[in-house]
Design a protein around this motif. Sequence first.
Motif, PDB file in Angstrom:
ATOM      1  N   ASN A 137       0.825  -1.215   0.000  1.00 22.12           N
ATOM      2  CA  ASN A 137       0.000   0.000   0.000  1.00 22.12           C
ATOM      3  C   ASN A 137       0.857   1.262   0.000  1.00 22.12           C
ATOM      4  O   ASN A 137       0.520   2.267  -0.640  1.00 22.12           O
ATOM      5  CB  ASN A 137      -0.932   0.012   1.211  1.00 22.12           C
ATOM      6  CG  ASN A 137      -2.033  -1.028   1.106  1.00 22.12           C
ATOM      7  OD1 ASN A 137      -2.410  -1.427   0.009  1.00 22.12           O
ATOM      8  ND2 ASN A 137      -2.548  -1.475   2.238  1.00 22.12           N
ATOM      9  N   ARG A 138       1.965   1.202   0.707  1.00 22.97           N
ATOM     10  CA  ARG A 138       2.859   2.366   0.786  1.00 22.97           C
ATOM     11  C   ARG A 138       3.388   2.755  -0.585  1.00 22.97           C
ATOM     12  O   ARG A 138       3.483   3.942  -0.914  1.00 22.97           O
ATOM     13  CB  ARG A 138       4.019   2.049   1.732  1.00 22.97           C
ATOM     14  CG  ARG A 138       5.112   3.120   1.755  1.00 22.97           C
ATOM     15  CD  ARG A 138       6.193   2.752   2.748  1.00 22.97           C
ATOM     16  NE  ARG A 138       7.322   3.661   2.680  1.00 22.97           N
ATOM     17  CZ  ARG A 138       8.398   3.581   3.459  1.00 22.97           C
ATOM     18  NH1 ARG A 138       8.468   2.624   4.371  1.00 22.97           N
ATOM     19  NH2 ARG A 138       9.389   4.433   3.332  1.00 22.97           N
ATOM     20  N   TYR A 139       3.723   1.745  -1.409  1.00 26.89           N
ATOM     21  CA  TYR A 139       4.317   2.026  -2.714  1.00 26.89           C
ATOM     22  C   TYR A 139       3.301   2.006  -3.851  1.00 26.89           C
ATOM     23  O   TYR A 139       3.654   2.298  -4.998  1.00 26.89           O
ATOM     24  CB  TYR A 139       5.431   1.020  -3.018  1.00 26.89           C
ATOM     25  CG  TYR A 139       6.670   1.226  -2.178  1.00 26.89           C
ATOM     26  CD1 TYR A 139       7.623   2.167  -2.533  1.00 26.89           C
ATOM     27  CD2 TYR A 139       6.880   0.491  -1.016  1.00 26.89           C
ATOM     28  CE1 TYR A 139       8.765   2.360  -1.771  1.00 26.89           C
ATOM     29  CE2 TYR A 139       8.016   0.673  -0.237  1.00 26.89           C
ATOM     30  CZ  TYR A 139       8.952   1.608  -0.615  1.00 26.89           C
ATOM     31  OH  TYR A 139      10.082   1.815   0.143  1.00 26.89           O
ATOM     32  N   GLY A 140       2.048   1.630  -3.546  1.00 19.53           N
ATOM     33  CA  GLY A 140       1.036   1.584  -4.589  1.00 19.53           C
ATOM     34  C   GLY A 140       1.256   0.463  -5.575  1.00 19.53           C
ATOM     35  O   GLY A 140       0.914   0.569  -6.760  1.00 19.53           O
ATOM     36  N   VAL A 141       1.839  -0.634  -5.098  1.00 16.75           N
ATOM     37  CA  VAL A 141       2.113  -1.814  -5.931  1.00 16.75           C
ATOM     38  C   VAL A 141       1.410  -3.005  -5.291  1.00 16.75           C
ATOM     39  O   VAL A 141       1.339  -3.105  -4.073  1.00 16.75           O
ATOM     40  CB  VAL A 141       3.637  -2.082  -6.009  1.00 16.75           C
ATOM     41  CG1 VAL A 141       3.929  -3.296  -6.860  1.00 16.75           C
ATOM     42  CG2 VAL A 141       4.362  -0.860  -6.549  1.00 16.75           C
ATOM     43  N   SER A 142       0.867  -3.901  -6.103  1.00 14.63           N
ATOM     44  CA  SER A 142       0.168  -5.057  -5.540  1.00 14.63           C
ATOM     45  C   SER A 142       1.140  -5.952  -4.778  1.00 14.63           C
ATOM     46  O   SER A 142       2.306  -6.094  -5.158  1.00 14.63           O
ATOM     47  CB  SER A 142      -0.525  -5.858  -6.642  1.00 14.63           C
ATOM     48  OG  SER A 142       0.410  -6.576  -7.409  1.00 14.63           O
ATOM     49  N   TRP A 143       0.656  -6.549  -3.683  1.00 14.46           N
ATOM     50  CA  TRP A 143       1.475  -7.475  -2.906  1.00 14.46           C
ATOM     51  C   TRP A 143       1.869  -8.670  -3.759  1.00 14.46           C
ATOM     52  O   TRP A 143       2.974  -9.203  -3.634  1.00 14.46           O
ATOM     53  CB  TRP A 143       0.721  -7.895  -1.651  1.00 14.46           C
ATOM     54  CG  TRP A 143       1.398  -8.951  -0.819  1.00 14.46           C
ATOM     55  CD1 TRP A 143       0.857 -10.098  -0.354  1.00 14.46           C
ATOM     56  CD2 TRP A 143       2.755  -8.946  -0.335  1.00 14.46           C
ATOM     57  NE1 TRP A 143       1.779 -10.807   0.379  1.00 14.46           N
ATOM     58  CE2 TRP A 143       2.956 -10.129   0.408  1.00 14.46           C
ATOM     59  CE3 TRP A 143       3.819  -8.044  -0.463  1.00 14.46           C
ATOM     60  CZ2 TRP A 143       4.158 -10.441   1.017  1.00 14.46           C
ATOM     61  CZ3 TRP A 143       5.029  -8.360   0.141  1.00 14.46           C
ATOM     62  CH2 TRP A 143       5.196  -9.551   0.867  1.00 14.46           C
ATOM     63  N   SER A 144       0.989  -9.091  -4.663  1.00 11.27           N
ATOM     64  CA  SER A 144       1.303 -10.205  -5.552  1.00 11.27           C
ATOM     65  C   SER A 144       2.521  -9.888  -6.417  1.00 11.27           C
ATOM     66  O   SER A 144       3.400 -10.737  -6.614  1.00 11.27           O
ATOM     67  CB  SER A 144       0.094 -10.525  -6.442  1.00 11.27           C
ATOM     68  OG  SER A 144       0.414 -11.507  -7.402  1.00 11.27           O
ATOM     69  N   ALA A 145       2.598  -8.648  -6.938  1.00 14.04           N
ATOM     70  CA  ALA A 145       3.735  -8.259  -7.781  1.00 14.04           C
ATOM     71  C   ALA A 145       5.028  -8.238  -6.972  1.00 14.04           C
ATOM     72  O   ALA A 145       6.089  -8.640  -7.461  1.00 14.04           O
ATOM     73  CB  ALA A 145       3.473  -6.884  -8.400  1.00 14.04           C
ATOM     74  N   ILE A 146       4.952  -7.763  -5.717  1.00 14.65           N
ATOM     75  CA  ILE A 146       6.147  -7.735  -4.868  1.00 14.65           C
ATOM     76  C   ILE A 146       6.607  -9.153  -4.541  1.00 14.65           C
ATOM     77  O   ILE A 146       7.800  -9.462  -4.568  1.00 14.65           O
ATOM     78  CB  ILE A 146       5.875  -6.936  -3.577  1.00 14.65           C
ATOM     79  CG1 ILE A 146       5.602  -5.468  -3.912  1.00 14.65           C
ATOM     80  CG2 ILE A 146       7.054  -7.050  -2.608  1.00 14.65           C
ATOM     81  CD1 ILE A 146       5.213  -4.614  -2.723  1.00 14.65           C
TER      82      ILE A 146
END
Length: 260
Positions: free
Chosen positions: A87-96
Motif C-alpha cells: 500500500n505504501r508504494y502503490g504496488v500489488s502485494w502479488s507483484a512484490i
Amino acid sequence: MRRALAMLFAAPLLLAMGDPATETEHVVKPGETLSQIAENAGVSMSVIAAANGIAEPYGVRVGQTLVIPRQRIHRVGSGETGLGIANRYGVSWSAIRTANGIGADGTIRVGQRLIIPAVIPRAQAQRAAAPSRPHFRRPHDGTVLLDWRRRPDGGGHEGWDFAVREGDMIRAAASGTVIFAGEEPRRFGNLVVIEHPGGFHTVYGHLGSITVKKGEPIRAGERLGLGGQSGTAERPELHFEIRKDRRPVDPATFLGDSDD
C-alpha cells in the motif's frame, strides 16, 4: 570564473543523467532500437513499452523521449507487513511477492531487502490502442520438430512443436491475458492459454512448469513457463498453437515458415 565553477560542479550531474544504467528518461538516438535501449538500461523492453504506450512491434523514433521505469528497494522494518508495504508504494502485494520469490505464505522478516517493481501509470499503459491483429513472435528459439500438418478430414497436427531443453524459458508470443494455467491431463500436461485482441489465442503445452496464473496480464516476450516434457511428450518439447475465433490456424501465417 564563476561560470567555469558552475560548469565544473554541474558536470557529474550531467554525466549521471546520461548514464543508461541510471537514467529515468532517455532520448532516442539515431540507429537505436527499443531492445537496445532496454538492454543498456537494464529494464525489460516490455516494461518500457508499456510505460510509454508503445504498441508492438515496439518501434521508436529519433528524438522521442522515453520514460524508463525503475524498481525501488525497501528494507523491511519492525512491525511492517507485506500488504502495508504494498500500500505504501502503490504496488500489488502479488507483484512484490513475484519479484522477490516470496512463497504463498507471504512470510517476510525484519531487515529483508525487497525489490519494489516499477509502477506503470494506467493512463500510460493504455495510451496505445490495441491492434486488431497481434504481432506474434516465436515462443522459443529451438528447432521446429513438427509443423502444421492439417488433413482434409480435419485431423493432423494443429500447431508447431519446438525442441527445448529442460528449464528453458518459454515466452508469450504476444501480449494478452492468461485464461488457463494448469494441467491438461489427456495430452498436453502443463498448459498455458493466452487470450489476445482480435479473437486470437495462443496455446503452450508440455511445459515443465508454469510461472503465470489465470487472470494475469502478460506482455510479449515475458516468461510464462519453463521447458519440459509433461503430458504425453516423449522428449522435452513445446507444443504451440495460434487460434483465431477458437479455430487453430497455421503459425507459419504469422511467424514465417519453420526454416527461418
